[in-house]
Design a protein around this motif. Structure first.
Motif, PDB file in Angstrom:
ATOM      1  N   LEU A   1      48.258  40.067  44.740  1.00 35.49           N
ATOM      2  CA  LEU A   1      49.158  39.576  45.775  1.00 35.49           C
ATOM      3  C   LEU A   1      50.199  38.621  45.196  1.00 35.49           C
TER       4      LEU A   1
ATOM      5  N   GLU B   1      42.286  41.279  43.954  1.00 35.68           N
ATOM      6  CA  GLU B   1      43.150  41.362  45.127  1.00 35.68           C
ATOM      7  C   GLU B   1      44.177  40.237  45.168  1.00 35.68           C
ATOM      8  N   TYR B   2      43.734  38.994  45.094  1.00 35.29           N
ATOM      9  CA  TYR B   2      44.675  37.877  45.219  1.00 35.29           C
ATOM     10  C   TYR B   2      45.567  37.710  43.992  1.00 35.29           C
TER      11      TYR B   2
ATOM     12  N   HIS C   1      45.597  41.689  51.542  1.00 35.49           N
ATOM     13  CA  HIS C   1      44.873  41.651  50.273  1.00 35.49           C
ATOM     14  C   HIS C   1      44.004  42.877  50.032  1.00 35.49           C
TER      15      HIS C   1
END
Length: 308
Positions: A268, A264-265, A118
Motif C-alpha cells: 500500500l 499488504e501494507y 489492503h
C-alpha cells in the motif's frame, strides 16, 4: 528524490500493527509527526488534532488518516485543503458521497487521494484474478467469518451507525472480489442481522449477480470462534478455485502454489508513494458501493443483544 514527509492521524491498533512497520521500511517516506486524541508515536512530534499538527509542521507533505470512518471526512477536507496528499485507511469514508466530494477536492487542489484496500495486495490475489480471467465462471461464494471479540475488543465505534459492523472486515472480501472478477457484481438481495442493542450488523447474507448471469453468495459473520474463515471459492470451467486465508493462498482443484509472503501494507505504501510522485489519485469505490447497496436492499433481522 527526497523522502515524502508523512504524518499518521489516529494512532490505534491498526497503526501500530501495520502502518508504522510498513512506513519504517519504506525509504520513500519520512514519518515526522502524528496526531491523535489518545495515542502517541515515540520519537516524533505528537499533537492532539490534525489542525494543530498542520499549523505547527509546514514541511509536512502527506498524511495517513487511520481514525474510524465516521470522523475521517472532516480530517481529509482539512488535509486536502492545506495541500497535503492523503492516504485513507479502509473503508475510505462513512458514505459514498463523502468520498466522491474528497476526490473532487483532491483534483481541485492538485494533490493525491488514495483509497486503500489492503486485502487486494494479499499474495495470491493477482494469481486468482488471472485464473478467473481465463475461464468461464459458473458460481462464486464468499465466506468471511471471524470473532469480533478477538479482532476488535472493546471498540464501540464499529457498532455505531457508520461503523459498518460486520462489513468492517467483510469489505476486505468485497475489495478482493471487485478486483478479481472480470465483470462487476451487483447486489440482488440481502439480509442483515442487527443485535437488538447495536446500530450496525453482526451478520449478513448477500446475493450478487453480474451481467454474464454469474451468481454469487456472500456469508459474513462476526460470531465465529475457533478457526477463522476468510475464503472465496469459484466453480469454473477450468476447475474449482479456493482463495483462502484472506487472499494469501490459492488452490485450483486442490493444488496450491506458493505466492510469496504477506506484504499488504508495505505494498500500500509503495503504491501511495508512486501516486504522489506521479501526481495521481486512486479512489476506487466499488467495495464501498456494494456495502451501501446491501444496506439499501437489505432486510433487517433483529438478533439477540451483543456484549463485549
Amino acid at each position: 528524490m527526497d523522502p515524502i514527509t508523512l504524518a499518521v492521524v489516529g494512532v490505534g491498533k491498526i497503526v501500530r500493527d501495520q502502518h508504522l512497520p510498513a512506513i519504517a521500511k519504506n525509504p520513500d517516506f519520512n514519518l515526522i509527526c502524528a496526531a491523535s486524541r489518545h495515542g502517541k508515536v515515540e520519537g516524533i512530534d505528537n499533537f492532539t488534532s490534525i489542525e494543530a499538527m498542520l499549523d505547527a509542521v509546514p514541511t509536512l507533505e502527506a498524511v495517513s488518516l487511520c481514525m474510524p470512518p465516521q470522523a475521517r471526512y472532516q480530517a481529509a477536507v482539512t488535509a486536502l485543503s492545506a495541500g497535503k496528499h492523503v492516504f485513507l485507511e479502509k473503508p475510505p469514508g462513512a458514505t459514498l458521497s463523502e468520498v466522491v466530494d474528497l476526490k473532487a477536492l483532491a483534483a481541485e487542489k492538485g494533490v493525491t487521494l488514495f483509497a486503500s484496500w489492503h486485502s487486494r495486495y494479499a499474495p495470491a490475489v493477482e494469481a486468482a484474478k488471472r485464473f478467473l480471467a481465463g475461464t468461464r465462471i459458473r458460481t462464486l461464494k464468499i465466506e468471511w467469518k471471524e470473532d469480533v471479540r478477538h479482532w476488535h475488543p472493546g471498540q464501540a465505534w464499529i457498532w455505531e451507525a457508520g461503523g459498518l459492523g460486520v462489513f468492517d472486515p467483510g469489505i476486505n472480501a468485497l475489495s478482493i472480489v471487485t478486483h478479481i472478477m472480470p465483470k462487476p457484481l451487483f447486489v440482488t438481495k440481502a439480509v442483515l442481522e442487527f443485535p437488538e442493542n447495536r446500530d450496525a450488523p453482526i451478520g449478513a447474507e448477500i446475493n450478487f449477480a453480474n451481467a454474464d448471469g454469474v451468481e454469487a453468495l456472500g456469508e459474513f459473520d462476526w460470531r465465529q470462534t475457533g478457526p477463522q474463515s476468510w475464503n472465496i471459492t469459484a466453480e469454473t470451467d477450468a476447475g474449482h478455485m479456493l482463495l483462502s486465508h484472506g487472499g494469501s493462498r490459492l488452490a485450483i482443484d486442490g493444488r496450491e502454489e506458493d505466492h510469496g509472503p504477506e506484504a499488504e501494507y508495505p505494498s500500500l505504501y509503495a503504491r501511495f508513494a508512486s501516486l504522489v510522485r506521479g501526481k495521481q489519485s486512486d479512489v476506487d469505490l466499488a467495495p464501498l458501493r456494494l456495502v451501501a447497496d446491501s444496506f439499501m436492499l437489505g432486510k433487517r433481522k433483529v438478533t439477540e443483544a451483543f456484549h463485549d
